[in-house]
Design a protein around this motif. Structure first.
Motif, short mmCIF file in Angstrom:
data_model
loop_
_atom_site.label_atom_id
_atom_site.label_comp_id
_atom_site.label_asym_id
_atom_site.label_seq_id
_atom_site.Cartn_x
_atom_site.Cartn_y
_atom_site.Cartn_z
N THR A 86 0.84 -1.31 -0.09
CA THR A 86 0.07 0.33 -0.01
C THR A 86 0.92 1.27 -0.24
O THR A 86 0.40 2.24 0.31
CB THR A 86 -0.94 0.05 1.05
N PHE A 87 2.29 1.21 -0.30
CA PHE A 87 2.98 2.38 -0.30
C PHE A 87 2.62 3.27 -1.43
O PHE A 87 1.99 2.81 -2.22
CB PHE A 87 4.39 1.83 -0.27
N ASN A 88 2.99 4.50 -1.20
CA ASN A 88 2.57 5.55 -2.18
C ASN A 88 3.56 5.51 -3.46
O ASN A 88 4.85 5.79 -3.37
CB ASN A 88 2.79 7.00 -1.64
N ARG A 89 2.99 5.00 -4.34
CA ARG A 89 3.88 4.66 -5.62
C ARG A 89 4.21 5.99 -6.53
O ARG A 89 5.03 5.85 -7.28
CB ARG A 89 3.18 3.83 -6.70
N ILE A 90 3.38 7.03 -6.14
CA ILE A 90 3.85 8.25 -6.82
C ILE A 90 5.25 8.97 -6.08
O ILE A 90 6.01 9.39 -7.01
CB ILE A 90 2.55 9.26 -6.72
N THR A 91 5.43 8.88 -5.12
CA THR A 91 6.43 9.53 -4.26
C THR A 91 7.64 8.58 -4.02
O THR A 91 8.65 8.76 -4.14
CB THR A 91 6.19 10.29 -3.02
N SER A 92 6.87 7.38 -3.37
CA SER A 92 8.14 6.61 -2.91
C SER A 92 8.15 5.16 -3.70
O SER A 92 8.85 4.34 -3.38
CB SER A 92 7.73 6.16 -1.43
N GLY A 93 7.76 5.21 -4.88
CA GLY A 93 7.95 3.90 -5.75
C GLY A 93 8.88 4.90 -6.94
O GLY A 93 8.54 5.66 -7.40
N ILE A 94 9.96 3.95 -7.22
CA ILE A 94 10.93 4.35 -8.28
C ILE A 94 10.91 3.19 -9.28
O ILE A 94 11.04 2.16 -8.93
CB ILE A 94 12.18 4.76 -7.85
N PHE A 95 10.67 3.71 -10.59
CA PHE A 95 10.26 2.76 -11.59
C PHE A 95 11.28 3.26 -12.76
O PHE A 95 11.73 4.48 -12.99
CB PHE A 95 9.05 2.89 -12.22
N GLU A 96 11.70 2.43 -13.46
CA GLU A 96 12.25 2.57 -14.98
C GLU A 96 10.96 3.48 -15.63
O GLU A 96 10.03 2.59 -15.83
CB GLU A 96 12.72 1.33 -15.69
N PRO A 97 11.26 4.48 -15.99
CA PRO A 97 10.15 5.25 -16.81
C PRO A 97 9.66 4.79 -18.35
O PRO A 97 8.68 5.22 -18.70
CB PRO A 97 10.53 6.71 -16.81
N GLY A 98 10.67 4.37 -18.85
CA GLY A 98 10.34 3.90 -20.31
C GLY A 98 10.43 5.02 -21.11
O GLY A 98 10.89 6.13 -20.96
N SER A 99 9.46 4.89 -22.14
CA SER A 99 9.26 5.82 -23.09
C SER A 99 9.08 7.39 -22.91
O SER A 99 9.37 8.28 -23.41
CB SER A 99 8.72 5.32 -24.36
N ILE A 100 8.42 7.45 -21.86
CA ILE A 100 7.98 8.65 -21.39
C ILE A 100 9.19 9.66 -21.07
O ILE A 100 9.32 10.91 -21.01
CB ILE A 100 7.01 8.92 -20.14
N PHE A 101 10.36 8.91 -20.87
CA PHE A 101 11.66 9.47 -20.86
C PHE A 101 12.09 10.32 -21.90
O PHE A 101 13.14 11.08 -22.14
CB PHE A 101 12.46 8.80 -19.98
#
Lengths: 578, 127
Positions: free
Chosen positions: A274-289
């Motif tokens: 249930t962690f906050n994926r917007i602030t404390s989740g880090i992801f490979e952003p893929g093509s939006i980068f």
């Protein structure tokens, strides 16, 4: 006349009656005075003694004031309550005054059967002055317990935090513990600011605290939350999250992350995932980068918007060859590179800029540090200190580095608002307050190019945002999809993906930026796919379709607006603007 | 003389004593009233906080939206579509104002018994 002789006999003094009585009176007066002094001394001493006594104002080591201390209500930007204090009765016992412990235990358990018998007996024996039995009960239970009439059992009124929005803004608000102290989210941030101090001074009593105004719009928050819940079932995803920013002030209009918890039951926040994926989740952003890469290269003047790039063959780095996902395998102009989301083209754009200046641009966009934000739940992004050739190539299309969605939405806000970086905030902030905080990261010219590219992605045939545009027709939304493959057992898996859609609207006069994330979605039906355009894209479209009227954005179907976004030099080459 | 002063002093002290006692009791009464009132106030504040919380719940979009969804059919409401928005540019220009003077003249002529249609017909030579 005195006869002077040698043998004196002692003289006898004979006092008269009056003199005798006078002496007696003197003595009596002295005794009385002594008695009075002693009497008053005793009274005075007792008074001093009483003044020295410190009455017991503490409850298990806490001041009684703190127990009943209140927190300021939290309002959204329209003044709707997101968190309020309610007064609830709490049950306590004074073991000193309990006559018959057994009777008290058995009677209490008729009303509160969930209390453990042995624990309760242990709690009520002894000669302590105060023990909690159970806190934060309902008025009905209070009546029932009062009717039992057990001596030494009583209630005290406490403040309890209540969140009328239930799960909807869970990650923004966070929650409080039983002592009314913030333990996560904005509640905790408020404590670190001022509320805790007020409570310590004992000033936070009554309801006279100034409400805290957040930047969140509960209506938009509701729509986003609802669409994300819908997406979880529709695409059988394991998680979904979204955030929307006002690009001119950096205010967070909505922020939701699923799975979430109910802040009214803080225990639900402890469930895994249930962690906050917007602030404390880090992801490979893929093509939006890729938008970041384009922004850097265009801003540095390394490429022009009309340049052509060779995307016929994959690029080799030693043993690896990087190829396109839906390869066109021809020469592509820069807008086409963006529209078809060509990895090869993007690497060429990055190489034209040079990997070191590209890395410097990422630092300028603050991708290698935490975003300045109020929520305590933040993670540091992982971006390599310096890039190898292949590292820079993969980074240019969003692999091999991990950032939070909040980083992405902040970057997109800067891309759309004319090139000013503004740190996001959850508190209300006017445009005038925001302007001194602006930090120029791009030229206004570059921002115009990027707006054109994002809009192009939505309106031209074969653009990855066309699914999104179907739903949000007329609101001039544009954005970029990102389908990032997840690392499973040390290899990129093509079946497990994290999908993003980063967008801004309305692009003729941008006001809002949004990032939507869906984790491991499945295809909705056999005709659709699992790439980001099908899920994150359509969610974005549906959200904009619902919230644009609330935010005062009128739909406009005229072709003119889209034509005006096309930069002049592109229009000279391609009269229809692709 | 002395005796009368003494009697007077005794009387005043008794009166004062009585005054002090009545004052004391009235103050105790007021204090208990105050305690009762403040207890009532805090009780009502508690109730008010619950009512406010209820009100906040009822106002939440998350509470209102499902109700609207349930009654969509009876209320005949649906989320607004883009096509339903109009713009000022879509409004037609205001039509020309009617020529009131000419109309008045016409009505007056009809009232006077002159039929303008007859005149036209005569010109056309239809009659």
């Amino acid at each position: 006349m005195a006869v002077i002789g040698d043998d004196f006999t002692p003289t006898i003094a004979l006092d008269g009656a009056r003199k005798q009585r006078g002496n007696l009176t003197q003595a009596r007066i002295r005794w009385m005075m002594l008695a009075l002094v002693i009497g008053f001394g005793l009274v005075g001493g007792r008074l001093v003694q009483l003044g020295m006594v410190e009455s017991d104002q503490t409850i298990e080591g806490q001041a009684r004031d703190v127990i009943t201390a209140t927190r300021p209500p939290i309002l959204d930007r329209n003044g709707l309550e997101m968190a309020v204090d309610i007064r609830v009765p709490s049950l306590f016992a004074e073991p000193r005054r309990i006559v018959d412990v057994e009777e008290a235990v058995s009677k209490l358990r008729t009303v509160l059967p969930n209390l453990d018998e042995a624990w309760l007996r242990n709690r009520l024996t002894g000669d302590r002055g105060f023990v909690w039995v159970q806190r934060e009960l309902t008025p009905a239970i209070q009546d029932a317990v009062m009717r039992l009439g057990i001596p030494g059992i009583d209630f005290i009124t406490e403040s309890k935090r209540f969140y009328p929005g239930m799960n909807e803004a869970a990650h923004i608000l966070g929650s409080t513990n039983v002592d009314n102290q913030g333990i996560s989210g904005i509640e905790r941030h408020m404590d670190s600011e001022s509320v805790a101090l007020l409570q310590e001074l004992g000033l936070a009593r009554g309801n006279a605290l100034t409400p805290v105004e957040l930047s969140v719009d509960m209506r938009v928050q509701h729509v986003m939350h609802e669409q994300l819940v819908d997406a979880m079932t529709r695409y059988q995803a394991i998680a979904a999250a979204g955030v929307m920013l006002d690009i001119h002030t950096g205010e967070v209009i909505a922020l939701a992350s699923l799975p979430d918890f109910n802040p009214n039951e803080p225990a639900t926040a402890l469930v895994k995932d249930t962690f906050n994926r917007i602030t404390s989740g880090i992801f490979e952003p893929g093509s939006i980068f890729k938008t970041v890469t384009m922004a850097g290269a265009l801003d540095a003047g390394a490429v022009r918007i009309t340049d052509q790039f060779d995307a016929r063959y994959g690029i080799r780095f030693g043993r690896y060859t990087i190829d396109d996902f839906h390869g066109k395998h021809r020469i592509l102009a820069l807008p086409e590179v963006y529209k078809y989301s060509s990895n090869i083209g993007t690497i060429r754009v990055m190489q034209a800029m040079g990997k070191d200046s590209y890395r410097a641009f990422l630092s300028r966009m603050k991708f290698d540090e935490r975003v300045q934000f109020e929520l305590p739940e933040m993670r540091v992004p992982s971006v390599p200190k310096d890039f190898s050739e292949v590292g820079a190539a993969t980074a240019s299309f969003g692999h091999g580095l991990s950032v939070s969605p909040l980083h992405m939405v902040t970057a997109y806000a800067a891309f759309a608002n004319g090139g000013n970086y503004i740190a996001p905030t959850l508190y209300k902030r006017s445009a005038a307050e925001a302007e001194p905080l602006y930090e120029r990261v791009l030229q206004p010219r570059t921002s115009e190019y990027l707006r054109y590219l994002m809009r192009l992605n939505a309106i031209s045939t074969g653009g990855s945002g066309s699914q999104m545009n179907k739903a949000a027709l007329g609101y001039r939304v544009g954005g970029k999809t990102g389908t990032a493959e997840k690392v499973v057992d040390g290899r990129y898996s093509s079946s497990k993906v994290t999908n993003f859609f980063a967008s801004a609207f309305p692009l003729d006069n941008p006001r809002y930026a949004m990032v939507i994330m869906v984790d491991e979605p499945k295809a909705e039906n056999p005709q659709s796919g699992t790439t980001a355009g099908w899920n994150a894209g359509t969610i974005t479209g549906r959200i904009v379709q619902r919230v644009a009227p609330m935010l005062g954005i009128a739909p406009d179907f005229s072709e003119m607006l889209d034509q005006q976004i096309v930069p002049a030099e592109v229009r000279q080459l391609y009269p229809e603007g692709f | 003389m002395i005796r009368s002063i003494n009697i007077f002093l005794i009387c005043t002290s008794v009166a004062m004593l009585a005054g002090v006692y009545t004052l004391k009791f009235s103050i105790e009464g007021t204090a208990s009233e105050r305690t009762a009132l403040s207890a009532k106030i805090s009780d009502q504040e508690g109730q008010l906080s619950l009512l406010k919380a209820d009100w906040a719940v009822l106002n939440q979009p998350g509470h209102v939206a499902p109700i609207i969804k349930r009654h969509q059919a009876e209320l005949a409401v649906a989320p607004v579509a883009q096509a339903q928005f109009g713009a000022f540019a879509d409004l037609p220009m205001r039509p020309a104002r009617p020529d009131t003077a000419a109309m008045d003249a016409l009505f007056e002529a009809i009232a006077d018994g002159i039929d303008p249609i007859d005149a036209i017909l005569e010109l056309e030579g239809i009659e």
